[in-house]
Design a protein around this motif. Structure first.
Motif, PDB file in Angstrom:
ATOM      1  N   ILE A 108       3.694  -1.818   6.718  1.00 40.46           N
ATOM      2  CA  ILE A 108       4.569  -2.695   5.467  1.00 40.46           C
ATOM      3  C   ILE A 108       3.830  -3.768   4.346  1.00 40.46           C
ATOM      4  O   ILE A 108       2.292  -3.712   4.625  1.00 40.46           O
ATOM      5  CB  ILE A 108       4.315  -4.591   7.395  1.00 40.46           C
ATOM      6  CG1 ILE A 108       4.834  -3.492   8.298  1.00 40.46           C
ATOM      7  CG2 ILE A 108       5.229  -5.545   6.976  1.00 40.46           C
ATOM      8  CD1 ILE A 108       4.540  -3.552   9.471  1.00 40.46           C
ATOM      9  N   ILE A 109       4.335  -3.604   3.986  1.00 37.29           N
ATOM     10  CA  ILE A 109       4.261  -4.516   2.547  1.00 37.29           C
ATOM     11  C   ILE A 109       4.758  -5.436   2.605  1.00 37.29           C
ATOM     12  O   ILE A 109       5.632  -6.447   2.146  1.00 37.29           O
ATOM     13  CB  ILE A 109       4.550  -3.784   1.266  1.00 37.29           C
ATOM     14  CG1 ILE A 109       4.257  -2.046   1.427  1.00 37.29           C
ATOM     15  CG2 ILE A 109       4.278  -3.898   0.399  1.00 37.29           C
ATOM     16  CD1 ILE A 109       4.902  -1.539   0.349  1.00 37.29           C
ATOM     17  N   CYS A 110       3.469  -6.748   1.818  1.00 34.18           N
ATOM     18  CA  CYS A 110       3.993  -8.234   2.042  1.00 34.18           C
ATOM     19  C   CYS A 110       3.644  -8.896   0.967  1.00 34.18           C
ATOM     20  O   CYS A 110       2.084  -8.362   0.265  1.00 34.18           O
ATOM     21  CB  CYS A 110       3.575  -8.503   3.246  1.00 34.18           C
ATOM     22  SG  CYS A 110       4.431 -11.182   3.619  1.00 34.18           S
ATOM     23  N   VAL A 111       4.893  -9.928   0.256  1.00 32.55           N
ATOM     24  CA  VAL A 111       4.073 -10.568  -1.214  1.00 32.55           C
ATOM     25  C   VAL A 111       4.649 -11.861  -0.749  1.00 32.55           C
ATOM     26  O   VAL A 111       5.545 -12.207  -0.406  1.00 32.55           O
ATOM     27  CB  VAL A 111       4.997 -10.340  -2.289  1.00 32.55           C
ATOM     28  CG1 VAL A 111       4.421 -11.010  -3.216  1.00 32.55           C
ATOM     29  CG2 VAL A 111       4.584  -8.729  -2.417  1.00 32.55           C
ATOM     30  N   GLU A 112       3.726 -12.978  -0.739  1.00 31.14           N
ATOM     31  CA  GLU A 112       4.061 -14.857  -0.540  1.00 31.14           C
ATOM     32  C   GLU A 112       3.098 -15.412  -1.089  1.00 31.14           C
ATOM     33  O   GLU A 112       2.241 -14.559  -2.198  1.00 31.14           O
ATOM     34  CB  GLU A 112       4.098 -14.522   0.948  1.00 31.14           C
ATOM     35  CG  GLU A 112       2.458 -14.190   1.509  1.00 31.14           C
ATOM     36  CD  GLU A 112       2.597 -14.105   2.987  1.00 31.14           C
ATOM     37  OE1 GLU A 112       2.740 -15.072   3.622  1.00 31.14           O
ATOM     38  OE2 GLU A 112       1.756 -13.229   3.788  1.00 31.14           O
TER      39      GLU A 112
END
Length: 209
Positions: free
Chosen positions: A133-137
């Motif tokens: 899981i790659i997450c950008v926030e």
């Protein structure tokens, strides 16, 4: 663009004329980027973009994108925090490295485009039993429940407003979704735990031999 750039740096011109040249160059860059995005979106839509998939380390790919952005943020207006667990040095996926980099780049750029007053950006890579899981926030102004629902469920979204000089949540996120789907994964848009906007790319984790 080349001639506009020359005029922009021509000290024989007035400041006002050089500002006009700057505006021409910037608008030309936006048009070029839009055309490139349209071409890529079209190729992905009709399976015309060849995938050069091989075993890749998602942690290394995403970290390189983060480093590239940090190196260009001279004013530190958009600081990026690397939230990946320090014990995770690798997260292997079968992927086209350039397309994954493009997707992560689009997500970070999206945070920048929609928070003109600056924001902090948080990037992470984690793995569970089956997925990477790659997450950008970010902690910016985010989006409403209705907007997020629309972005998650509209196949082709080009959200426009009266500000025609800027692209809103449109092609950039569409390409992210297409890249994820071309890798048999998903991209999910949601509220960030930091108070802003978040996108998670979920890809199949390659198991160790």
């Amino acid at each position: 663009m080349g001639y506009a750039g020359q005029l922009e740096n021509d000290t024989n011109l007035s400041d006002n004329e050089r500002k006009k040249a700057t505006a021409i160059r910037k608008q030309s860059e936006r048009m070029r980027n839009l055309i490139n995005d349209l071409n890529l979106a079209s190729k992905l839509e009709y399976n015309m973009q060849p995938l050069k998939e091989k075993r890749e380390n998602a942690v290394a790919i995403v970290r390189q994108v983060v480093v590239d952005f940090i190196n260009t943020d001279i004013d530190n207006k958009f600081p990026i925090e690397w939230e990946t667990d320090e014990n995770i040095s690798a997260c292997f996926i079968n992927a086209d490295k350039d397309l994954i980099k493009r997707a992560v780049t689009n997500l970070i750029q999206n945070c920048i485009n929609h928070n003109e007053n600056g924001c902090s950006i948080f990037v992470s890579v984690r793995a569970d039993e089956q997925d990477c899981i790659i997450c950008v926030e970010d902690n910016g102004k985010g989006a409403s429940d209705e907007q997020i629902e629309k972005l998650n469920n509209t196949p082709h979204y080009m959200v426009c407003d009266t500000n025609t000089t800027e692209q809103r949540h449109g092609l950039g996120l569409l390409i992210v979704k297409q890249v994820a789907e071309s890798h048999n994964g998903t991209a999910t848009i949601e509220h960030s735990s930091h108070g802003g906007f978040a996108v998670k790319i979920t890809l199949l984790l390659l198991q160790e031999n």
